[in-house]
Motif scaffolding. Structure first.
Motif, PDB file in Angstrom:
ATOM      1  N   GLN A 152      14.884   1.499  30.847  1.00  0.00           N
ATOM      2  CA  GLN A 152      14.531   0.078  30.810  1.00  0.00           C
ATOM      3  C   GLN A 152      15.109  -0.555  29.559  1.00  0.00           C
ATOM      4  OE1 GLN A 152      10.255   0.152  30.822  1.00  0.00           O
ATOM      5  NE2 GLN A 152      10.095   0.791  32.949  1.00  0.00           N
ATOM      6  N   SER A 153      15.381  -1.837  29.648  1.00  0.00           N
ATOM      7  CA  SER A 153      15.836  -2.557  28.463  1.00  0.00           C
ATOM      8  C   SER A 153      15.580  -4.046  28.635  1.00  0.00           C
ATOM      9  CB  SER A 153      17.330  -2.324  28.216  1.00  0.00           C
ATOM     10  OG  SER A 153      17.746  -2.998  27.053  1.00  0.00           O
ATOM     11  N   ASN A 154      15.174  -4.662  27.550  1.00  0.00           N
ATOM     12  CA  ASN A 154      14.983  -6.105  27.498  1.00  0.00           C
ATOM     13  C   ASN A 154      15.773  -6.591  26.292  1.00  0.00           C
ATOM     14  OD1 ASN A 154      14.144  -8.736  27.438  1.00  0.00           O
ATOM     15  ND2 ASN A 154      12.045  -8.297  26.825  1.00  0.00           N
ATOM     16  N   VAL A 155      16.889  -7.242  26.525  1.00  0.00           N
ATOM     17  CA  VAL A 155      17.826  -7.588  25.456  1.00  0.00           C
ATOM     18  C   VAL A 155      18.161  -9.070  25.496  1.00  0.00           C
ATOM     19  CG1 VAL A 155      20.160  -7.236  24.567  1.00  0.00           C
ATOM     20  CG2 VAL A 155      18.857  -5.291  25.378  1.00  0.00           C
ATOM     21  N   LYS A 156      18.258  -9.667  24.346  1.00  0.00           N
ATOM     22  CA  LYS A 156      18.776 -11.031  24.251  1.00  0.00           C
ATOM     23  C   LYS A 156      19.795 -11.060  23.120  1.00  0.00           C
ATOM     24  CE  LYS A 156      14.911 -12.608  21.362  1.00  0.00           C
ATOM     25  NZ  LYS A 156      13.822 -13.604  21.243  1.00  0.00           N
ATOM     26  N   SER A 157      20.807 -11.896  23.286  1.00  0.00           N
ATOM     27  CA  SER A 157      21.857 -11.951  22.272  1.00  0.00           C
ATOM     28  C   SER A 157      22.249 -13.397  22.012  1.00  0.00           C
ATOM     29  CB  SER A 157      23.085 -11.161  22.724  1.00  0.00           C
ATOM     30  OG  SER A 157      23.667 -11.758  23.863  1.00  0.00           O
ATOM     31  N   THR A 158      22.666 -13.628  20.794  1.00  0.00           N
ATOM     32  CA  THR A 158      23.103 -14.952  20.379  1.00  0.00           C
ATOM     33  C   THR A 158      24.389 -14.819  19.583  1.00  0.00           C
ATOM     34  OG1 THR A 158      20.814 -15.676  20.170  1.00  0.00           O
ATOM     35  CG2 THR A 158      22.474 -17.040  19.130  1.00  0.00           C
ATOM     36  N   VAL A 167      34.298 -12.722  15.876  1.00  0.00           N
ATOM     37  CA  VAL A 167      33.035 -12.923  16.577  1.00  0.00           C
ATOM     38  C   VAL A 167      31.911 -12.266  15.808  1.00  0.00           C
ATOM     39  CG1 VAL A 167      31.731 -12.444  18.681  1.00  0.00           C
ATOM     40  CG2 VAL A 167      34.133 -13.033  18.838  1.00  0.00           C
ATOM     41  N   GLN A 168      30.827 -12.984  15.654  1.00  0.00           N
ATOM     42  CA  GLN A 168      29.619 -12.422  15.055  1.00  0.00           C
ATOM     43  C   GLN A 168      28.480 -12.610  16.046  1.00  0.00           C
ATOM     44  OE1 GLN A 168      28.851 -13.226  10.898  1.00  0.00           O
ATOM     45  NE2 GLN A 168      26.649 -13.378  11.289  1.00  0.00           N
ATOM     46  N   GLN A 169      27.647 -11.558  16.215  1.00  0.00           N
ATOM     47  CA  GLN A 169      26.620 -11.609  17.241  1.00  0.00           C
ATOM     48  C   GLN A 169      25.304 -11.020  16.733  1.00  0.00           C
ATOM     49  OE1 GLN A 169      26.182 -10.295  21.918  1.00  0.00           O
ATOM     50  NE2 GLN A 169      27.091  -8.835  20.527  1.00  0.00           N
ATOM     51  N   ASP A 170      24.198 -11.634  17.129  1.00  0.00           N
ATOM     52  CA  ASP A 170      22.859 -11.086  16.907  1.00  0.00           C
ATOM     53  C   ASP A 170      22.347 -10.537  18.229  1.00  0.00           C
ATOM     54  OD1 ASP A 170      22.668 -11.739  14.243  1.00  0.00           O
ATOM     55  OD2 ASP A 170      21.784 -13.704  14.623  1.00  0.00           O
ATOM     56  N   VAL A 171      21.791  -9.322  18.197  1.00  0.00           N
ATOM     57  CA  VAL A 171      21.209  -8.706  19.391  1.00  0.00           C
ATOM     58  C   VAL A 171      19.802  -8.247  19.052  1.00  0.00           C
ATOM     59  CG1 VAL A 171      21.367  -6.821  21.066  1.00  0.00           C
ATOM     60  CG2 VAL A 171      23.438  -7.940  20.265  1.00  0.00           C
ATOM     61  N   GLN A 199      23.107  -6.938  14.027  1.00  0.00           N
ATOM     62  CA  GLN A 199      23.962  -8.098  13.752  1.00  0.00           C
ATOM     63  C   GLN A 199      25.300  -7.536  13.325  1.00  0.00           C
ATOM     64  OE1 GLN A 199      24.060 -10.948  10.133  1.00  0.00           O
ATOM     65  NE2 GLN A 199      22.591 -11.866  11.548  1.00  0.00           N
ATOM     66  N   TRP A 200      26.330  -7.904  14.019  1.00  0.00           N
ATOM     67  CA  TRP A 200      27.616  -7.317  13.681  1.00  0.00           C
ATOM     68  C   TRP A 200      28.749  -8.302  13.947  1.00  0.00           C
ATOM     69  CZ3 TRP A 200      30.846  -6.051  17.995  1.00  0.00           C
ATOM     70  CH2 TRP A 200      30.215  -6.127  19.237  1.00  0.00           C
ATOM     71  N   LYS A 201      29.841  -8.009  13.271  1.00  0.00           N
ATOM     72  CA  LYS A 201      30.999  -8.897  13.335  1.00  0.00           C
ATOM     73  C   LYS A 201      32.243  -8.064  13.613  1.00  0.00           C
ATOM     74  CE  LYS A 201      33.332 -12.558  10.715  1.00  0.00           C
ATOM     75  NZ  LYS A 201      33.317 -13.355   9.470  1.00  0.00           N
ATOM     76  N   LEU A 202      32.973  -8.464  14.624  1.00  0.00           N
ATOM     77  CA  LEU A 202      34.245  -7.835  14.969  1.00  0.00           C
ATOM     78  C   LEU A 202      35.333  -8.863  14.723  1.00  0.00           C
ATOM     79  CD1 LEU A 202      35.931  -5.559  16.317  1.00  0.00           C
ATOM     80  CD2 LEU A 202      35.390  -6.598  18.518  1.00  0.00           C
ATOM     81  N   ALA A 219      33.460 -22.002  19.123  1.00  0.00           N
ATOM     82  CA  ALA A 219      32.684 -21.482  18.004  1.00  0.00           C
ATOM     83  C   ALA A 219      31.468 -22.352  17.745  1.00  0.00           C
ATOM     84  CB  ALA A 219      33.563 -21.410  16.751  1.00  0.00           C
ATOM     85  N   LEU A 220      31.630 -23.687  17.800  1.00  0.00           N
ATOM     86  CA  LEU A 220      30.512 -24.590  17.571  1.00  0.00           C
ATOM     87  C   LEU A 220      29.467 -24.451  18.657  1.00  0.00           C
ATOM     88  CD1 LEU A 220      32.451 -27.784  16.461  1.00  0.00           C
ATOM     89  CD2 LEU A 220      31.158 -26.214  15.012  1.00  0.00           C
ATOM     90  N   ALA A 221      29.941 -24.305  19.893  1.00  0.00           N
ATOM     91  CA  ALA A 221      28.991 -24.125  20.994  1.00  0.00           C
ATOM     92  C   ALA A 221      28.229 -22.832  20.848  1.00  0.00           C
ATOM     93  CB  ALA A 221      29.738 -24.142  22.335  1.00  0.00           C
ATOM     94  N   ALA A 222      28.940 -21.793  20.393  1.00  0.00           N
ATOM     95  CA  ALA A 222      28.282 -20.499  20.239  1.00  0.00           C
ATOM     96  C   ALA A 222      27.215 -20.555  19.168  1.00  0.00           C
ATOM     97  CB  ALA A 222      29.317 -19.432  19.891  1.00  0.00           C
ATOM     98  N   THR A 223      27.485 -21.318  18.091  1.00  0.00           N
ATOM     99  CA  THR A 223      26.533 -21.389  16.996  1.00  0.00           C
ATOM    100  C   THR A 223      25.230 -22.011  17.447  1.00  0.00           C
ATOM    101  OG1 THR A 223      28.364 -21.620  15.463  1.00  0.00           O
ATOM    102  CG2 THR A 223      26.178 -22.236  14.654  1.00  0.00           C
ATOM    103  N   GLY A 224      25.299 -22.965  18.339  1.00  0.00           N
ATOM    104  CA  GLY A 224      24.094 -23.634  18.798  1.00  0.00           C
ATOM    105  C   GLY A 224      23.556 -23.090  20.080  1.00  0.00           C
ATOM    106  N   CYS A 225      24.117 -21.994  20.553  1.00  0.00           N
ATOM    107  CA  CYS A 225      23.703 -21.434  21.834  1.00  0.00           C
ATOM    108  C   CYS A 225      22.295 -20.874  21.745  1.00  0.00           C
ATOM    109  CB  CYS A 225      24.668 -20.316  22.245  1.00  0.00           C
ATOM    110  SG  CYS A 225      24.238 -19.533  23.791  1.00  0.00           S
ATOM    111  N   SER A 226      21.436 -21.185  22.710  1.00  0.00           N
ATOM    112  CA  SER A 226      20.077 -20.659  22.704  1.00  0.00           C
ATOM    113  C   SER A 226      20.054 -19.247  23.237  1.00  0.00           C
ATOM    114  CB  SER A 226      19.168 -21.552  23.556  1.00  0.00           C
ATOM    115  OG  SER A 226      19.614 -21.563  24.890  1.00  0.00           O
TER     116      SER A 226
END
Length: 466
Positions: free
Chosen positions: A354-360, A329-333, A272-275, A17-24
């Motif tokens: 086509q799609s250009n997507v990034k997620s954190t 899990v909470q994610q920004d897309v 932004q969603w949380k499962l 979880a900590l790694a995910a929070t700081g993930c670029s």
């Protein structure tokens, strides 16, 4: 043994979880390789025009366009309007706007001169009574006068009958205020923002102009053996700024069908969603839960011609689980997408996706062993005058899995090992449909798949043992 595995996993997963929070955020760009929309080159015959493509003016009726069957002159704006239309019979009543009433025939002239339309004329109209998706039709017979105007019989026709050898190319944003939303479950709210009429999102969150947003807070089926604290749910939002892309490249001399064309939808996407919780096991296909339907019929002005575009979106939650994993899990897309069909003479229709997507990932915790996958996506369709042209399914997702193993030997030694991983990704699929022949291109007898784009990337993972 199971409790021992959980004790081991939890510290490791807290680190996750900590790694995910700081993930670029790392961009993940995917584009298919179809032909691009046709280049609108001059025809060289001196008669074609480059038409502007823009949103139809707001606040006043959109003028109809008429192409006269006698072949004299270009398609032009008209004071005519469709007073009523019956889809079953194809009959319409055409009237003249009050400011320009039909002329009384001069002495010695035929009564035909008083009729606003004649057989062979083509009318392109914005939405009208009986034609909520607009009307593009050819007059086949003038029946006679009625109290409401001139009654005519009509038949379906194509865009090349009004655009001819002209050219057009443009993108038109969809006014979010024109979107009609139908919530399909409790806990769905809708917000939008536009120039001159800004609305705010939940809790005062200001939306960028031109965006629409759906917030959802919904329960999903929970595994039967899960404790009350592990009730499964999805919360979050989808934010869109859709736009219509349209191009047309007429054949010099007004030949049958255009040289090139494009119809599609593109736009920015953020969610932004949380499962969380322990979702019930899904058998067969993943469980899809639609939570809202959106519809809009924007009118784009292609030169003098009002082209009515029909857009439909169904936003949904999708969960695929084995009933064993408890997930938080909470994610920004963020990113963009483009789907459509491109036509070129000799090549026919080619899909574009086509799609250009990034997620954190913002937070990530997985307990126990098992797998789960959740998506917050949208089914979309775009067409003209009520006919479906392109359908697409865009679904950014997040997938988590965890595994724990425990062993014991006769000398009393025990060991526990665990591994976990979290992945981001998206699926993009869809079809081109027969109704794209509305452009005046050759008819094809089957759906043409856009092809399925699926890209997945590792977000965080780890393992431990002792």
């Amino acid at each position: 043994m199971r409790m021992l595995a959980r004790r081991l996993l939890l510290p490791g997963l807290t680190a996750l979880a900590l790694a995910a929070t700081g993930c670029s955020s790392t961009p993940h760009t995917v584009a298919s390789e179809p032909a691009a929309p046709a280049t609108l080159a001059p025809s060289g015959d001196g008669t074609s025009q480059q038409l502007d493509v823009a949103a139809a003016p707001q606040g006043s009726p959109t003028p109809a366009a008429v192409s006269r069957g006698d072949g004299k002159g270009k398609t032009e704006k008209s004071s005519l309007k469709v007073a009523s239309y019956d889809k079953e019979s194809g009959r319409a009543v055409i009237s003249t706007a009050p400011e320009r009433p039909a002329r009384t025939p001069s002495p010695g002239k035929s009564p035909e001169a008083a009729k606003p339309v004649a057989a062979g004329d083509v009318i392109a109209s914005a939405p009208a009574p009986g034609a909520p998706n607009g009307l593009l039709a050819k007059v086949t017979e003038v029946v006679g006068k009625t109290e409401g105007g001139t009654e005519v019989k009509t038949a379906a026709t194509t865009l090349n009958s009004v655009l001819g050898d002209d050219k057009a190319d443009g993108k038109v944003p969809v006014d979010p205020a024109s979107v009609v939303v139908e919530p399909l479950m409790k806990g769905v709210t809708f917000s939008w923002a536009k120039t001159g009429g800004v609305k705010f999102g939940p809790e005062g969150a200001k939306l960028p102009l031109g965006n629409l947003r759906l917030d959802v807070n919904a329960a999903v089926d929970t595994a039967p053996d899960a404790p009350a604290s592990a009730g499964a749910s999805v919360t979050g939002f989808v934010q869109l700024a859709p736009q219509v892309e349209f191009s047309y490249d007429g054949t010099p001399g007004g030949g049958a069908g255009p040289r090139g064309a494009f119809l599609g939808m593109s736009g920015d996407w953020s969610s932004q969603w949380k499962l969380q919780g322990r979702a019930a096991a899904s058998t067969g296909a993943p469980k899809r839960i639609p939570f809202a339907k959106l519809h809009s019929s924007p009118v784009i002005q292609v030169g003098p011609v009002p082209v009515v575009v029909n857009l439909d979106l169904t936003c949904y939650i999708q969960v695929e689980a084995d009933g064993r994993v408890t997930l938080d899990v909470q994610q920004d897309v963020k990113g963009d997408f483009k789907v459509g069909g491109s036509y070129a003479t000799g090549k026919g229709w080619t899909p574009v996706s086509q799609s250009n997507v990034k997620s954190t990932p913002v937070t990530a915790t997985v307990t126990a062993s098992g797998k789960v996958k959740g998506a917050l996506g949208a089914e979309a369709s775009v067409g003209l005058y009520g006919a479906v042209g392109v359908t697409a399914d865009f679904a950014p997702y997040l997938r988590g899995e965890a595994e724990a193993k425990a062993t014991a030997s006769s000398d009393g030694k025990t060991s526990v090992s665990g591994a976990w991983a979290l992945y981001g990704g998206f699926d993009l699929s869809g079809n081109l449909h027969l109704q794209l022949s509305l452009f005046g291109t050759p008819v094809f007898e089957r759906k043409i798949p856009l092809g399925t784009l699926n890209r997945e990337w590792a977000l965080v993972s780890g393992n431990t043992g002792r």
